[in-house]
Design a protein around this motif. Structure first.
Motif, PDB file in Angstrom:
ATOM      1  N   ASP A  50       0.828  -1.214   0.000  1.00 52.49           N
ATOM      2  CA  ASP A  50       0.000   0.000   0.000  1.00 52.49           C
ATOM      3  C   ASP A  50       0.854   1.253   0.000  1.00 52.49           C
ATOM      4  N   PHE A  51       1.918   1.234   0.803  1.00 54.47           N
ATOM      5  CA  PHE A  51       2.816   2.388   0.887  1.00 54.47           C
ATOM      6  C   PHE A  51       3.453   2.649  -0.481  1.00 54.47           C
ATOM      7  N   LYS A  52       3.935   1.587  -1.130  1.00 61.09           N
ATOM      8  CA  LYS A  52       4.584   1.742  -2.436  1.00 61.09           C
ATOM      9  C   LYS A  52       3.604   2.250  -3.486  1.00 61.09           C
ATOM     10  N   ALA A  53       2.379   1.742  -3.457  1.00 56.94           N
ATOM     11  CA  ALA A  53       1.383   2.190  -4.433  1.00 56.94           C
ATOM     12  C   ALA A  53       1.106   3.680  -4.278  1.00 56.94           C
ATOM     13  N   THR A  54       1.003   4.140  -3.032  1.00 55.14           N
ATOM     14  CA  THR A  54       0.780   5.561  -2.775  1.00 55.14           C
ATOM     15  C   THR A  54       1.970   6.390  -3.264  1.00 55.14           C
ATOM     16  N   ALA A  55       3.185   5.935  -2.944  1.00 49.52           N
ATOM     17  CA  ALA A  55       4.389   6.668  -3.368  1.00 49.52           C
ATOM     18  C   ALA A  55       4.502   6.703  -4.892  1.00 49.52           C
ATOM     19  N   ALA A  56       4.190   5.593  -5.544  1.00 45.76           N
ATOM     20  CA  ALA A  56       4.256   5.557  -7.009  1.00 45.76           C
ATOM     21  C   ALA A  56       3.246   6.529  -7.618  1.00 45.76           C
ATOM     22  N   ALA A  57       2.044   6.599  -7.036  1.00 45.75           N
ATOM     23  CA  ALA A  57       1.028   7.531  -7.545  1.00 45.75           C
ATOM     24  C   ALA A  57       1.461   8.981  -7.349  1.00 45.75           C
ATOM     25  N   GLU A  58       2.081   9.258  -6.193  1.00 45.21           N
ATOM     26  CA  GLU A  58       2.535  10.624  -5.918  1.00 45.21           C
ATOM     27  C   GLU A  58       3.660  11.054  -6.849  1.00 45.21           C
ATOM     28  N   HIS A  59       4.411  10.108  -7.376  1.00 48.66           N
ATOM     29  CA  HIS A  59       5.557  10.425  -8.236  1.00 48.66           C
ATOM     30  C   HIS A  59       5.346   9.965  -9.678  1.00 48.66           C
ATOM     31  N   ALA A  60       4.077   9.780 -10.058  1.00 47.65           N
ATOM     32  CA  ALA A  60       3.760   9.255 -11.391  1.00 47.65           C
ATOM     33  C   ALA A  60       4.225  10.170 -12.524  1.00 47.65           C
ATOM     34  N   GLY A  61       4.370  11.444 -12.255  1.00 49.07           N
ATOM     35  CA  GLY A  61       4.785  12.371 -13.296  1.00 49.07           C
ATOM     36  C   GLY A  61       6.273  12.650 -13.330  1.00 49.07           C
ATOM     37  N   ASP A  62       7.039  11.968 -12.483  1.00 51.15           N
ATOM     38  CA  ASP A  62       8.482  12.223 -12.395  1.00 51.15           C
ATOM     39  C   ASP A  62       9.219  11.729 -13.640  1.00 51.15           C
ATOM     40  N   ALA A  63      10.364  12.339 -13.891  1.00 52.72           N
ATOM     41  CA  ALA A  63      11.192  11.934 -15.025  1.00 52.72           C
ATOM     42  C   ALA A  63      11.972  10.656 -14.748  1.00 52.72           C
ATOM     43  N   ASP A  64      12.158  10.315 -13.467  1.00 54.19           N
ATOM     44  CA  ASP A  64      12.854   9.089 -13.077  1.00 54.19           C
ATOM     45  C   ASP A  64      12.261   8.629 -11.748  1.00 54.19           C
ATOM     46  N   PHE A  65      12.749   7.497 -11.220  1.00 53.21           N
ATOM     47  CA  PHE A  65      12.155   7.044  -9.957  1.00 53.21           C
ATOM     48  C   PHE A  65      13.046   7.297  -8.745  1.00 53.21           C
ATOM     49  N   ASP A  66      13.955   8.266  -8.836  1.00 52.38           N
ATOM     50  CA  ASP A  66      14.806   8.606  -7.694  1.00 52.38           C
ATOM     51  C   ASP A  66      13.987   9.080  -6.489  1.00 52.38           C
ATOM     52  N   ASP A  67      13.019   9.980  -6.713  1.00 51.54           N
ATOM     53  CA  ASP A  67      12.247  10.507  -5.582  1.00 51.54           C
ATOM     54  C   ASP A  67      11.291   9.451  -5.023  1.00 51.54           C
ATOM     55  N   TYR A  68      10.816   8.553  -5.869  1.00 49.48           N
ATOM     56  CA  TYR A  68      10.040   7.405  -5.384  1.00 49.48           C
ATOM     57  C   TYR A  68      10.908   6.554  -4.460  1.00 49.48           C
ATOM     58  N   THR A  69      12.137   6.304  -4.876  1.00 54.83           N
ATOM     59  CA  THR A  69      13.067   5.517  -4.049  1.00 54.83           C
ATOM     60  C   THR A  69      13.303   6.211  -2.713  1.00 54.83           C
ATOM     61  N   ARG A  70      13.520   7.526  -2.743  1.00 55.85           N
ATOM     62  CA  ARG A  70      13.732   8.269  -1.499  1.00 55.85           C
ATOM     63  C   ARG A  70      12.479   8.244  -0.620  1.00 55.85           C
ATOM     64  N   ALA A  71      11.303   8.304  -1.244  1.00 58.53           N
ATOM     65  CA  ALA A  71      10.046   8.314  -0.475  1.00 58.53           C
ATOM     66  C   ALA A  71       9.888   7.020   0.327  1.00 58.53           C
ATOM     67  N   LYS A  72      10.397   5.910  -0.203  1.00 56.09           N
ATOM     68  CA  LYS A  72      10.260   4.631   0.503  1.00 56.09           C
ATOM     69  C   LYS A  72      11.054   4.602   1.803  1.00 56.09           C
ATOM     70  N   THR A  73      11.991   5.546   1.967  1.00 55.73           N
ATOM     71  CA  THR A  73      12.770   5.624   3.202  1.00 55.73           C
ATOM     72  C   THR A  73      11.868   5.766   4.418  1.00 55.73           C
ATOM     73  N   ALA A  74      10.750   6.452   4.257  1.00 55.21           N
ATOM     74  CA  ALA A  74       9.837   6.650   5.389  1.00 55.21           C
ATOM     75  C   ALA A  74       9.295   5.316   5.895  1.00 55.21           C
ATOM     76  N   PHE A  75       9.024   4.397   4.983  1.00 56.42           N
ATOM     77  CA  PHE A  75       8.553   3.078   5.419  1.00 56.42           C
ATOM     78  C   PHE A  75       9.674   2.331   6.136  1.00 56.42           C
ATOM     79  N   PHE A  76      10.873   2.355   5.569  1.00 59.29           N
ATOM     80  CA  PHE A  76      12.001   1.669   6.208  1.00 59.29           C
ATOM     81  C   PHE A  76      12.271   2.243   7.598  1.00 59.29           C
TER      82      PHE A  76
END
Length: 197
Positions: free
Chosen positions: A157-183
């Motif tokens: 669920d956390f990843k799906a939310t992060a992916a949706a929030e960063h769906a318009g990004d040029a790369d997935f760097d900020d998605y990767t950083r966002a997952k830090t909150a879960f870790f």
């Protein structure tokens, strides 16, 4: 690796492909006599978990070989050095320190390689020092998610939310950083679990 993070449903073929690639990696690194462990890690290694369709693989080494040596060896298995989407792309040349273990700064150094990154055999290979806590954390986190379906579903669920929030990004760097909150939220729990098992 351009483009935003796009999550795919779990594919039972992922571990089969990972095993084939890890066998090839083990064969080409054997002459260097530095590798100590080979693992399929990341979300594609957890049954039932949606993931980016890139297999995450890990090799733990006693020491990082000279770049030219390891680059030539892994090229024979179809892996090339990753450069990252940006100069500060996370996890390309070193891992971000985390967890309870205090280690010298040099332990976080690593090498990152990619395989068929825009094709059907896409994979990312993390070459980490055996002394790196990240090498243990990736395996503990994988095994913890496998053993705790509720945690796996929470992460999904956390990843799906992060992916949706960063769906318009040029790369997935900020998605990767966002997952830090879960870790950050589960680090203590999965680390304690990993030390017990």
């Amino acid at each position: 690796m351009p483009g935003p993070a796009v999550l795919q449903p779990y594919d039972p073929d992922w571990p089969i492909r990972a095993a084939r690639l890890l066998t090839a990696v083990q064969q080409v690194l054997a002459p260097l006599e530095v590798a100590e462990a080979f693992d399929h890690i990341g979300s594609t290694s957890v049954p039932g978990l949606a993931a980016k369709a890139y297999l995450d693989l890990q090799v733990l080494v006693r020491e990082l070989p000279e770049p030219s040596v390891v680059d030539d060896a892994l090229a024979a298995a179809g892996f090339v050095p990753a450069v990252g989407a940006r100069p500060d792309s996370p996890g390309v040349h070193r891992d971000i320190p985390r967890g309870s273990q205090v280690v010298p700064a040099g332990v976080w150094r690593k090498r990152l390689f990619v395989h068929d990154i825009d094709g059907p055999g896409a994979a990312i290979l993390h070459v980490r020092l055996s002394a790196s806590p990240w090498g243990r954390y990736t395996v503990w986190f994988r095994d913890w998610l496998r053993a705790h379906p509720q945690a796996r579903d929470s992460y999904a669920d956390f990843k799906a939310t992060a992916a949706a929030e960063h769906a318009g990004d040029a790369d997935f760097d900020d998605y990767t950083r966002a997952k830090t909150a879960f870790f950050d939220r589960v680090q203590e729990e999965f680390e304690a679990w990993g030390r017990r098992t």
